[in-house]
Design a protein around this motif. Structure first.
Motif, short mmCIF file in Angstrom:
data_model
loop_
_atom_site.label_atom_id
_atom_site.label_comp_id
_atom_site.label_asym_id
_atom_site.label_seq_id
_atom_site.Cartn_x
_atom_site.Cartn_y
_atom_site.Cartn_z
N GLU A 114 0.83 -1.21 0.00
CA GLU A 114 0.00 0.00 0.00
C GLU A 114 0.86 1.25 0.00
OE1 GLU A 114 -2.91 0.39 3.07
OE2 GLU A 114 -4.28 -1.03 2.15
N GLY A 115 0.32 2.29 -0.67
CA GLY A 115 0.89 3.62 -0.62
C GLY A 115 -0.18 4.58 -0.12
N VAL A 116 -0.08 5.83 -0.52
CA VAL A 116 -1.07 6.84 -0.11
C VAL A 116 -2.34 6.66 -0.93
CG1 VAL A 116 -1.55 9.30 0.06
CG2 VAL A 116 0.76 8.45 0.52
N LEU A 117 -3.41 6.20 -0.28
CA LEU A 117 -4.69 5.97 -0.93
C LEU A 117 -4.53 5.15 -2.21
CD1 LEU A 117 -6.40 9.46 -0.47
CD2 LEU A 117 -6.65 7.41 0.93
N SER A 118 -3.66 4.17 -2.15
CA SER A 118 -3.42 3.30 -3.30
C SER A 118 -2.91 1.96 -2.81
CB SER A 118 -2.40 3.93 -4.26
OG SER A 118 -1.15 4.06 -3.62
N GLY A 119 -3.13 0.95 -3.62
CA GLY A 119 -2.64 -0.38 -3.29
C GLY A 119 -2.19 -1.09 -4.54
N ASN A 120 -1.27 -2.01 -4.41
CA ASN A 120 -0.76 -2.78 -5.54
C ASN A 120 -0.83 -4.26 -5.22
OD1 ASN A 120 0.33 -0.63 -7.39
ND2 ASN A 120 1.50 -0.14 -5.55
N LEU A 121 -1.49 -5.02 -6.09
CA LEU A 121 -1.55 -6.46 -5.97
C LEU A 121 -0.64 -7.03 -7.05
CD1 LEU A 121 -3.02 -8.52 -4.19
CD2 LEU A 121 -4.78 -8.67 -5.95
N LEU A 122 0.47 -7.63 -6.63
CA LEU A 122 1.52 -8.04 -7.55
C LEU A 122 1.60 -9.56 -7.62
CD1 LEU A 122 4.19 -5.61 -6.04
CD2 LEU A 122 2.65 -5.14 -7.96
N ASP A 123 1.69 -10.09 -8.84
CA ASP A 123 1.80 -11.54 -8.98
C ASP A 123 2.92 -11.96 -9.93
OD1 ASP A 123 0.73 -10.82 -11.39
OD2 ASP A 123 -1.14 -11.94 -11.17
N ASP A 124 3.74 -11.01 -10.36
CA ASP A 124 4.88 -11.36 -11.20
C ASP A 124 5.81 -12.29 -10.40
OD1 ASP A 124 7.94 -10.64 -11.93
OD2 ASP A 124 6.66 -10.51 -13.72
N PRO A 125 6.13 -13.47 -10.94
CA PRO A 125 6.93 -14.44 -10.17
C PRO A 125 8.24 -13.88 -9.66
CG PRO A 125 6.01 -15.48 -12.13
CD PRO A 125 5.71 -14.01 -12.25
N ALA A 126 8.91 -13.05 -10.44
CA ALA A 126 10.19 -12.49 -10.00
C ALA A 126 10.00 -11.54 -8.83
CB ALA A 126 10.87 -11.76 -11.17
N VAL A 127 8.92 -10.75 -8.87
CA VAL A 127 8.63 -9.82 -7.78
C VAL A 127 8.28 -10.59 -6.52
CG1 VAL A 127 7.07 -8.02 -6.98
CG2 VAL A 127 7.91 -7.98 -9.34
N VAL A 128 7.42 -11.60 -6.66
CA VAL A 128 7.03 -12.40 -5.50
C VAL A 128 8.23 -13.09 -4.88
CG1 VAL A 128 5.66 -14.38 -4.72
CG2 VAL A 128 4.67 -12.73 -6.34
N LYS A 129 9.12 -13.60 -5.72
CA LYS A 129 10.34 -14.25 -5.22
C LYS A 129 11.19 -13.28 -4.43
CE LYS A 129 14.39 -16.88 -6.75
NZ LYS A 129 15.11 -17.43 -7.94
N ARG A 130 11.33 -12.05 -4.93
CA ARG A 130 12.13 -11.04 -4.22
C ARG A 130 11.49 -10.68 -2.89
NH1 ARG A 130 15.79 -6.73 -4.84
NH2 ARG A 130 16.04 -5.93 -2.72
#
Length: 277
Positions: A225-241
């Motif tokens: 989450e950021g300021v009045l925002s959210g990010n749902l991430l499913d990129d395998p490389a991002v999830v691994k990190r």
């Protein structure tokens, strides 16, 4: 609800419908005939062209034997947007997750909050809002937390920065009850909590909350989450990190037993403060 968020909700419904229909070995026309709509309607649902109706969602559950999945999805994601649009999908995924690993750098995670703590948070962020609205927000947050009491609850592991324990939210009595609530959850084996102490110094994800969710039949996701925002991430490389960062946080944190001792000591400190005011 913004159009982009609404479209994302319909697309999630459609993707799940298509997957489960194909798993059942049914064509769009065959499923349509069984739920009393045309095959074209089923196709429009799957392509997120047409908004599903409650009665159709219920009949789909009956035919596909999905144990109320599509009705729950309709009620939680389509009928009403109970949560901020950037968080709505993440909230639904909480109910589908088999495990959740959360990093909380400053605030007690929503799933662990008491009503008084949540009320203080909402009031601080919305000083001019009506009491009725504040109470509705608190109720929604407490409803979310029910998943940790369910027999099929996800495995929940939280790492809290020591800031979460030391920053007073509400009166001292509120903090005492909040920390006592967390300790009770740990002692009853509902949740696993570690504390990252001030002495640990710099660490991954400084100042950035995150939740890593895993599922039985879907790839893992990360929510931030950021300021009045959210990010749902499913990129395998991002999830691994993110998983690697979470492992580093756990390694730097106090052990579960030492963390529980710190939480209970902090609760006792607040209790003493409350008694002297």
């Amino acid at each position: 609800m913004a159009n982009g968020s609404r479209q994302a909700v319909w697309e999630f419904f459609g993707t799940e419908l298509k997957r489960r229909r194909e798993d059942a070995g049914l064509t769009q026309a065959e499923l349509g005939a069984r739920v009393f709509v045309s095959g074209g309607y089923i196709g429009q649902f799957e392509q997120a062209i047409r908004k599903p109706q409650l009665d159709v969602a219920q009949r789909i559950d009956e035919v596909l034997r999905t144990d109320g999945f599509f009705e729950r999805l309709w009620r939680k994601l389509i009928k009403e947007q109970q949560f901020a649009e950037y968080f709505a999908h993440a909230a639904e995924l909480e109910r589908l997750a088999t495990s959740m690993c959360e990093w909380a750098p400053a605030v007690v995670p929503g799933l662990l909050q008491t009503p008084d703590y949540a009320r203080a948070i909402y009031r601080a962020a919305n000083p001019l809002s009506a009491d009725e609205w504040i109470e509705e927000m608190v109720r929604l947050r407490m409803d979310r937390a029910e998943i940790l009491k369910d027999a099929t609850r996800p495995q929940y592991w939280a790492v809290l920065h020591e800031t979460v324990l030391r920053m007073p939210v509400g009166a001292a009595a509120v903090m005492a009850r909040q920390l006592g609530h967390i300790a009770k959850g740990v002692r009853s084996h509902q949740v696993l909590v570690q504390v990252l102490p001030f002495s640990a110094g710099p660490h991954p994800q400084m100042g950035k909350m995150m939740v890593l969710k895993e599922f039985d039949d879907a790839p893992p996701t990360v929510y931030t989450e950021g300021v009045l925002s959210g990010n749902l991430l499913d990129d395998p490389a991002v999830v691994k990190r993110v998983r690697s960062d979470y492992d580093l946080l756990r390694a730097a944190a106090l052990s579960p037993d030492a963390s529980l001792a710190m939480i209970e000591t902090a609760a006792e400190d607040y209790t003493r403060c409350a008694g002297t005011t």
